[in-house]
Design a protein around this motif. Structure first.
Motif, PDB file in Angstrom:
ATOM      1  N   UNK A 143      37.401  41.398  52.543  1.00 34.22           N
ATOM      2  CA  UNK A 143      36.433  42.428  52.926  1.00 34.22           C
ATOM      3  C   UNK A 143      35.151  42.180  52.125  1.00 34.22           C
ATOM      4  N   UNK A 144      34.075  41.821  52.820  1.00 30.70           N
ATOM      5  CA  UNK A 144      32.850  41.435  52.107  1.00 30.70           C
ATOM      6  C   UNK A 144      32.254  42.586  51.300  1.00 30.70           C
ATOM      7  N   UNK A 145      32.660  43.831  51.601  1.00 30.46           N
ATOM      8  CA  UNK A 145      32.181  44.979  50.816  1.00 30.46           C
ATOM      9  C   UNK A 145      32.946  45.148  49.515  1.00 30.46           C
ATOM     10  N   UNK A 146      34.036  44.433  49.371  1.00 31.04           N
ATOM     11  CA  UNK A 146      34.911  44.733  48.243  1.00 31.04           C
ATOM     12  C   UNK A 146      34.258  44.338  46.924  1.00 31.04           C
ATOM     13  N   UNK A 147      34.443  45.231  45.949  1.00 30.04           N
ATOM     14  CA  UNK A 147      33.827  45.043  44.643  1.00 30.04           C
ATOM     15  C   UNK A 147      34.846  45.367  43.558  1.00 30.04           C
ATOM     16  N   UNK A 148      35.065  44.420  42.664  1.00 32.32           N
ATOM     17  CA  UNK A 148      35.902  44.653  41.488  1.00 32.32           C
ATOM     18  C   UNK A 148      35.011  44.558  40.259  1.00 32.32           C
ATOM     19  N   UNK A 149      35.001  45.648  39.472  1.00 31.42           N
ATOM     20  CA  UNK A 149      34.202  45.661  38.253  1.00 31.42           C
ATOM     21  C   UNK A 149      35.148  45.963  37.102  1.00 31.42           C
ATOM     22  N   UNK A 150      35.260  45.047  36.149  1.00 31.20           N
ATOM     23  CA  UNK A 150      36.169  45.250  35.026  1.00 31.20           C
ATOM     24  C   UNK A 150      35.437  44.950  33.727  1.00 31.20           C
ATOM     25  N   UNK A 151      35.311  45.959  32.878  1.00 31.89           N
ATOM     26  CA  UNK A 151      34.712  45.717  31.564  1.00 31.89           C
ATOM     27  C   UNK A 151      35.647  46.183  30.449  1.00 31.89           C
ATOM     28  N   UNK A 152      36.884  46.492  30.801  1.00 29.98           N
ATOM     29  CA  UNK A 152      37.848  46.974  29.819  1.00 29.98           C
ATOM     30  C   UNK A 152      38.584  45.857  29.106  1.00 29.98           C
TER      31      UNK A 152
END
Length: 204
Positions: free
Chosen positions: A123-132
């Motif tokens: 899914x081109x909208x998919x976003x994973x943001x990880x700063x933990x």
């Protein structure tokens, strides 16, 4: 509010503590889950347990998520399974903030466990943001495996460890569709190479 920043209705909000051998939190394919509490699937005798968090939009804020075990780390699957395998619902949005710590560590013996932070890379909208902080540390077995993947992936500031006391290091798999490495991202990889092997795979 009742709506996430991505416009998805929040169906699950957990700010308390849950302790169980298997924890499953599912907001469904149209819902959002916000996790800011303590999920504990630690095992004082054997291997760590299993924690699964699913939904369209998953927000992990100042949460402590642990699947540590005396004889080996357990499994923490957030937004999907390893490389999107199996039938676990895949998230579209996943955000794990810098105050969150996720561990699947071996405590006395054994190997590190598995942590997956995933959104649907098809899914081109998919976003994973990880700063933990994500740890899957071994003792006398090997370090575990950690995956951070999404069509778009932002891992600035992430802290990863798949180290082991006497075994081999495990692997941190970074698998977005688009991978942009700027100076700060490059330093993120270099910093984490001290505590994990890193595999980078990207379509672009």
């Amino acid at each position: 509010g009742l709506v996430s920043e991505n416009g998805v209705i929040k169906l699950v909000s957990n700010s308390g503590s849950i302790k169980a051998k298997k924890i499953k939190i599912d907001a469904g394919s149209k819902g959002a889950a916000e996790i800011s509490g303590n999920l504990n699937s630690n095992n004082e005798n054997g291997k760590g347990g299993t924690i699964e968090i699913t939904g369209k939009d998953i927000d992990v804020n100042s949460a402590t998520i642990t699947a540590n075990g005396q004889t080996g780390g357990g499994k923490v699957l957030i937004g999907g399974d390893w490389q999107g395998s199996g039938d676990l619902l895949q998230a579209t949005y996943l955000d794990i903030d810098s105050n969150s710590k996720i561990t699947a560590n071996a405590l006395t013996s054994g190997s590190g466990g598995t942590i997956v932070a995933w959104s649907d890379i098809k899914n081109s909208n998919s976003l994973t943001r990880v700063s933990g902080t994500l740890e899957a540390k071994g003792i006398d077995g090997n370090g575990g495996q950690i995956e951070t993947s999404g069509a778009v992936l932002d891992i600035n500031g992430i802290k990863v460890s798949t180290s082991s006391v006497t075994g081999s290091y495990g692997n941190w798999l970074v698998d977005p569709t688009n991978l942009t490495i700027d100076a700060s991202a490059a330093s993120t990889y270099v910093t984490n190479l001290a505590s994990s092997d890193v595999t980078l795979t990207a379509d672009n």
